[in-house]
Design an enzyme around this catalytic site. Structure first.
Site, short mmCIF file in Angstrom:
data_model
loop_
_atom_site.label_atom_id
_atom_site.label_comp_id
_atom_site.label_asym_id
_atom_site.label_seq_id
_atom_site.Cartn_x
_atom_site.Cartn_y
_atom_site.Cartn_z
N ASN A 355 0.83 -1.38 -0.11
CA ASN A 355 0.11 -0.20 0.15
C ASN A 355 1.19 1.04 -0.15
O ASN A 355 0.21 2.75 0.16
CB ASN A 355 -0.92 0.49 1.28
CG ASN A 355 -1.91 -0.91 1.16
OD1 ASN A 355 -2.95 -1.30 -0.35
ND2 ASN A 355 -2.97 -1.92 1.67
N HIS A 357 3.31 2.43 2.33
CA HIS A 357 3.55 3.63 3.77
C HIS A 357 4.59 2.00 4.57
O HIS A 357 4.44 1.17 3.70
CB HIS A 357 1.82 3.68 4.09
CG HIS A 357 1.32 2.63 4.81
ND1 HIS A 357 0.10 2.32 4.75
CD2 HIS A 357 1.43 1.37 5.62
CE1 HIS A 357 -0.72 1.43 4.75
NE2 HIS A 357 -0.21 0.80 5.25
N CYS A 392 3.01 6.29 7.90
CA CYS A 392 4.21 6.82 7.35
C CYS A 392 4.41 6.54 5.74
O CYS A 392 4.36 5.54 5.79
CB CYS A 392 5.37 6.09 8.04
SG CYS A 392 7.33 6.69 8.48
#
Length: 456
Positions: A355, A357, A392
């Site tokens: 994804n 991240h 993040c």
């Protein structure tokens, strides 16, 4: 070619898989006509023994005689049989020697592995029945044209129904529970030759995704269902708790069960139970809560009714933890109440998941960066609770904050007390609270609590 031989215009390639009974047509597909022709013209040799590099002359002769159509069609004289046996033995030795570079798989075959010899066109070999017998003697498997099948039936000390994931050794038990076995690899252990919590977290992610795949719910996303894809939704974890009873050693076999259940109106709970494969004793348990996020806006979303209809038949009213043990709040850390801070932590490209991240497992690594080295060396991490606040990305700079929550003198504030604590031997049991935050702006990424026990 002689009678009873098989022409293979190929270079042979061995591929190991984890189920002996799977039809591998999805890897190596033949036309119905070709398959029928191969089946009618080629013998199938089943060999359950054969531990040497090559079978004895007598066994090679027997294989050649039984696999030859001419020998079964009409009686032969003893002299003819002897000549055929001698020729077969010679052919076996020569052909087997030439084939050994292509068949160096005996060292990696295990008792519960199946092997597939696929045929890709490059070099031509004429394999007689005796040669097939020789190859079977090396690999201890049954050989048919283009396909090699393990003749040992799949055995497992637990029996359950449902689908079988033949390539990953995973299957459904109790209809909705996914069970998969693993062997602890050398790169999954730490200095003490036992697995780490990172190992468990990676295996939890793997089994969760495989569960979605084997259930037939998976679309083309990271564990997302078909209806989730239509609504442009993805799963994100909001909370996870792991409790470790014992870390397995390098080479130990594990068995992991995972299942899902409802969590409120818009969430899903996923639990895991890790057992020692040989003894059945519990090694670790974990529970987690997941919600849906819109892939583009990155905002949390309610669970659409069609998605609920997809996944609710798989819900199980069972938890790996007693609910009361999972609800204690994790206090927020800041510069004024934090003993240890590590700054300038940056994600690498390899830290990103599908994804785009940072993978959740990386967060644990960053938390350990701010923990004193003497704690890591003297204690085992036996429990962790994670509360995820935001994603993040690869461009973010991260700070890791850690503070003692329990552990006698380690929880005393003040510089003098901290210096004394660093010099003293740590207590047998310690608790710490952690925070990962953006270095610029201070936005929280994840809060955590860890529990540690002495290695001695």
């Amino acid at each position: 070619m002689g009678s009873g031989s098989i022409s293979m215009t190929t270079t042979m390639r061995a591929t190991l898989c984890c189920s002996p009974s799977e039809d591998h047509h999805h890897h190596y597909r033949k036309s119905p006509a070709a398959a029928a022709a191969a089946a009618s013209s080629s013998p199938k040799v089943k060999v359950n023994g054969g531990h040497g590099l090559l079978p004895s002359s007598s066994s090679s002769s027997a294989a050649a005689a039984t696999s030859s159509p001419s020998s079964s069609a009409s009686p032969t004289s003893s002299s003819s049989s002897a000549a055929a046996a001698a020729a077969a033995t010679t052919t076996t030795s020569a052909a087997s020697s030439s084939l050994l570079p292509y068949l160096s798989i005996s060292s990696v075959l295990s008792q519960k592995a199946a092997a597939v010899l696929s045929v890709a066109s490059e070099t031509s070999y004429a394999l007689s029945g005796a040669v097939l017998s020789a190859i079977a003697g090396v690999t201890q498997i049954a050989i048919v044209p283009g396909v090699v099948e393990d003749q040992e039936q799949h055995h497992h000390h637990h029996h359950g129904g449902g689908g079988v994931d033949t390539l990953k050794q995973g299957r459904l038990v109790e209809r909705v529970v996914y069970r998969q076995t693993f062997v602890v690899r050398s790169y999954e252990v730490g200095p003490d030759k036992t697995a780490t919590l990172d190992t468990f977290l990676n295996l939890f992610q793997e089994t969760a995704l495989n569960h979605v795949l084997i259930s037939g719910l998976a679309g083309n996303g990271f564990g997302t269902t078909h209806e989730m894809i239509r609504n442009n939704l993805i799963w994100v974890v909001t909370r996870m708790q792991v409790q470790v009873e014992r870390y397995p050693a390098w080479g130990n076999a594990l068995e992991i069960d995972t299942w899902v259940g409802a969590s409120g109106k818009n969430g899903m709970r996923r639990d895991w139970l890790v057992r020692d494969y040989k003894t059945g004793s519990i090694l670790a348990r974990a529970t987690s809560t997941w919600v849906m996020m819109h892939k583009d806006t990155r905002r949390l979303s309610k669970m659409p009714d069609l998605v609920r209809a997809e996944i609710s038949p798989w819900f199980l009213s069972r938890t790996a933890f007693i609910p009361e043990e999972s609800c204690s709040k994790i206090e927020k850390l800041d510069n004024s109440n934090t003993r240890y801070i590590r700054s300038n932590l940056t994600p690498r490209h390899s830290d990103l998941d599908m994804n785009q991240h940072v993978n959740n497992v990386k967060y644990l690594t960053w938390m350990m960066e701010s923990l004193p080295q003497n704690i890591l060396e003297s204690h085992h991490l036996v429990g962790i609770t994670l509360e995820y606040r935001r994603e993040c990305s690869k461009s973010d700079m991260v700070e890791s904050l850690t503070h003692p929550e329990r552990g006698g003198h380690l929880a005393i504030n003040g510089a003098a007390a901290a210096a004394a604590a660093a010099a003293a031997a740590p207590p047998s049991q310690l608790d710490f609270i952690h925070l990962l935050r953006m270095q610029t702006g201070g936005s929280e990424i994840v809060r955590a609590r860890t529990s540690w026990k002495s290695r001695h």
